[in-house]
Motif scaffolding. Structure first.
Motif, PDB file in Angstrom:
ATOM      1  N   PRO A 156      -5.139 -88.938 -37.187  1.00 49.63           N
ATOM      2  CA  PRO A 156      -6.048 -88.240 -38.105  1.00 49.63           C
ATOM      3  C   PRO A 156      -5.708 -86.773 -38.285  1.00 49.63           C
ATOM      4  O   PRO A 156      -6.411 -86.050 -38.994  1.00 49.63           O
ATOM      5  CB  PRO A 156      -7.395 -88.385 -37.415  1.00 49.63           C
ATOM      6  CG  PRO A 156      -7.044 -88.316 -35.960  1.00 49.63           C
ATOM      7  CD  PRO A 156      -5.705 -89.018 -35.824  1.00 49.63           C
ATOM      8  N   GLY A 157      -4.638 -86.302 -37.625  1.00 49.48           N
ATOM      9  CA  GLY A 157      -4.378 -84.868 -37.586  1.00 49.48           C
ATOM     10  C   GLY A 157      -5.166 -84.237 -36.447  1.00 49.48           C
ATOM     11  O   GLY A 157      -5.867 -84.913 -35.700  1.00 49.48           O
ATOM     12  N   GLY A 158      -5.025 -82.940 -36.310  1.00 45.79           N
ATOM     13  CA  GLY A 158      -5.718 -82.283 -35.213  1.00 45.79           C
ATOM     14  C   GLY A 158      -5.650 -80.768 -35.357  1.00 45.79           C
ATOM     15  O   GLY A 158      -5.066 -80.252 -36.296  1.00 45.79           O
ATOM     16  N   SER A 159      -6.294 -80.037 -34.484  1.00 36.79           N
ATOM     17  CA  SER A 159      -6.962 -80.604 -33.327  1.00 36.79           C
ATOM     18  C   SER A 159      -8.380 -81.090 -33.601  1.00 36.79           C
ATOM     19  O   SER A 159      -9.011 -81.720 -32.750  1.00 36.79           O
ATOM     20  CB  SER A 159      -7.007 -79.549 -32.215  1.00 36.79           C
ATOM     21  OG  SER A 159      -7.802 -78.432 -32.595  1.00 36.79           O
ATOM     22  N   GLY A 162     -11.273 -85.496 -34.516  1.00 41.48           N
ATOM     23  CA  GLY A 162     -12.513 -86.240 -34.343  1.00 41.48           C
ATOM     24  C   GLY A 162     -13.527 -85.914 -35.416  1.00 41.48           C
ATOM     25  O   GLY A 162     -14.191 -86.807 -35.964  1.00 41.48           O
ATOM     26  N   SER A 163     -13.662 -84.642 -35.753  1.00 40.00           N
ATOM     27  CA  SER A 163     -14.608 -84.232 -36.795  1.00 40.00           C
ATOM     28  C   SER A 163     -14.194 -84.774 -38.157  1.00 40.00           C
ATOM     29  O   SER A 163     -15.019 -85.291 -38.917  1.00 40.00           O
ATOM     30  CB  SER A 163     -14.709 -82.704 -36.844  1.00 40.00           C
ATOM     31  OG  SER A 163     -15.373 -82.187 -35.704  1.00 40.00           O
ATOM     32  N   ALA A 164     -12.903 -84.655 -38.475  1.00 37.49           N
ATOM     33  CA  ALA A 164     -12.423 -85.148 -39.763  1.00 37.49           C
ATOM     34  C   ALA A 164     -12.557 -86.664 -39.856  1.00 37.49           C
ATOM     35  O   ALA A 164     -12.956 -87.210 -40.894  1.00 37.49           O
ATOM     36  CB  ALA A 164     -10.967 -84.735 -39.971  1.00 37.49           C
ATOM     37  N   ALA A 165     -12.240 -87.366 -38.766  1.00 37.31           N
ATOM     38  CA  ALA A 165     -12.338 -88.823 -38.762  1.00 37.31           C
ATOM     39  C   ALA A 165     -13.783 -89.283 -38.881  1.00 37.31           C
ATOM     40  O   ALA A 165     -14.076 -90.289 -39.545  1.00 37.31           O
ATOM     41  CB  ALA A 165     -11.701 -89.388 -37.494  1.00 37.31           C
ATOM     42  N   ILE A 221     -16.162 -79.166 -42.165  1.00 36.71           N
ATOM     43  CA  ILE A 221     -15.466 -80.322 -42.712  1.00 36.71           C
ATOM     44  C   ILE A 221     -16.508 -81.208 -43.372  1.00 36.71           C
ATOM     45  O   ILE A 221     -17.545 -81.504 -42.779  1.00 36.71           O
ATOM     46  CB  ILE A 221     -14.714 -81.102 -41.624  1.00 36.71           C
ATOM     47  CG1 ILE A 221     -13.622 -80.231 -40.991  1.00 36.71           C
ATOM     48  CG2 ILE A 221     -14.100 -82.387 -42.192  1.00 36.71           C
ATOM     49  CD1 ILE A 221     -12.892 -80.905 -39.831  1.00 36.71           C
ATOM     50  N   ALA A 222     -16.255 -81.614 -44.608  1.00 32.01           N
ATOM     51  CA  ALA A 222     -17.195 -82.456 -45.348  1.00 32.01           C
ATOM     52  C   ALA A 222     -16.401 -83.301 -46.344  1.00 32.01           C
ATOM     53  O   ALA A 222     -15.176 -83.179 -46.444  1.00 32.01           O
ATOM     54  CB  ALA A 222     -18.242 -81.604 -46.057  1.00 32.01           C
TER      55      ALA A 222
END
Length: 357
Positions: A156-159, A162-165, A221-222
């Motif tokens: 999903p990329g990082g770091s 988790g938020s983006a996913a 992030i949205a």
């Protein structure tokens, strides 16, 4: 990317709670159900505060039913959110995805988290990340690997993966991440959502577990530009008592500015805006489908009125090395506080003699 304000899942959800069409408790329950459906494959969360989130939602619903004006005015009213696990949350595990901090429960909320709650947002859980933010795939977490909900065979990329996913998987409509060298923007891009690194100091860093303090930023992030703007407006602002580097300038109404731009610009809302495209960034080590997607985005910007100009950054290949000189030296200083180790040579002064250790 369009400058229009919709669709905006976060803002629409808040308005639905405000109007009584849906309860905050229903939103939280739906989010928890969706989390249960996808978490086994995606692994976006390190901890979930479901019971606390439901209790908070019920409190909000009571105030809405009573017609409390202060509650009804909250921009993120009753909407569940994700919070990256390097942002302190009172009484809730905050590990920065590291075994070093396993079991740590802060006594206070980070300023950004506190503002999120004051704006009516509900912290559903803490999202996974690369340990201490040092990574770009969310595979270096000490606890689990996060996968891209668009394709679980991909990272999903990082770091802030988790938020983006969590946003891309439809668990939450918005989340807080942090960006030191791309850690909001890159995972947002990989997961097909919207991420923003604000101007340094636009958000207070109080309660953020530091990586490289000269470039650390908290960012939203949205799933849409409008929602990202609303989330940024809710958590930005000065923090005289907690962070002297936080800007003491008024926070613009980003949502109103977007609406004004959409209304005045018609079909070409980017008229008068210049956009630079870095030539070297699209030359080497770029997959054809990525280059095609970037080209499509550039064409969209141009169709919306932007003046697109190619620019050259010949030193671009050296930028990563320069970043790591700064970032890792600052990281070593910040990490030293956790176990008492000091990196490098240290001098002790004894009388007239310097002793190098």
């Amino acid at each position: 990317m369009s400058m229009s304000t919709g669709p905006s899942p976060l803002l629409e959800a808040a308005e639905a709670v405000r109007s009584g069409r849906v309860s905050s408790e229903e939103l939280v329950t739906q989010a928890l159900k969706r989390l249960e459906e996808v978490e086994g494959d995606v692994g976006a969360f390190l901890s979930v505060q479901g019971r606390a989130a439901v209790d908070t939602a019920r409190s909000i619903d009571r105030k809405v039913a009573e017609g409390c004006k202060e509650t009804l005015a909250l921009p993120l009213l009753g909407v569940p959110m994700g919070v990256k696990d390097n942002l302190c949350t009172a009484g809730v595990p905050t590990t920065a995805a590291s075994r070093i901090l396993e079991g740590y429960r802060p006594s206070y909320d980070a300023s950004a988290v506190s503002k999120l709650k004051l704006a009516g947002g509900i912290a559903l859980g803490k999202t996974n990340m690369d340990e201490y933010g040092m990574g770009s795939t969310t595979e270096t977490s000490a606890f689990q690997v996060t996968r891209n909900p668009r394709n679980i065979d991909h990272a999903p990329g990082g770091s802030s993966g988790g938020s983006a996913a969590a946003v891309a998987a439809g668990v939450v409509t918005g989340a807080l991440g942090t960006d030191t060298g791309g850690s909001v923007r890159q995972p947002a891009s990989w997961c097909g959502v919207v991420g923003l690194k604000p101007t340094y100091g636009r958000l207070s860093r109080k309660g953020l577990i530091a990586y490289a303090s000269s470039t650390d930023c908290i960012g939203p992030i949205a799933s849409s530009v409008a929602d990202c703007a609303a989330l940024l407006g809710a958590v930005a602002g000065e923090d005289r008592a907690g962070d002297s580097t936080a800007l003491q300038q008024p926070v613009p109404d980003y949502t109103a500015l977007l609406k004004e731009s959409a209304a005045s610009g018609g079909s070409r809302p980017l008229e008068g805006i210049k956009m630079g495209v870095i030539r070297e960034a699209l030359v080497e080590r770029v997959q054809p489908d990525v280059a095609a997607a970037v080209k499509e985005a550039i064409d969209t910007m141009a169709s919306l009125g932007a003046e697109v100009t190619e620019v050259s950054l010949p030193s671009l290949p050296e930028q990563c090395a320069a970043y790591y000189v700064t970032a890792l030296s600052e990281a070593s200083a910040n990490l030293a506080r956790f176990d008492g180790i000091r990196y490098g040579l240290h001098d002790q002064y004894e009388g007239d003699v310097y002793i190098q250790q």
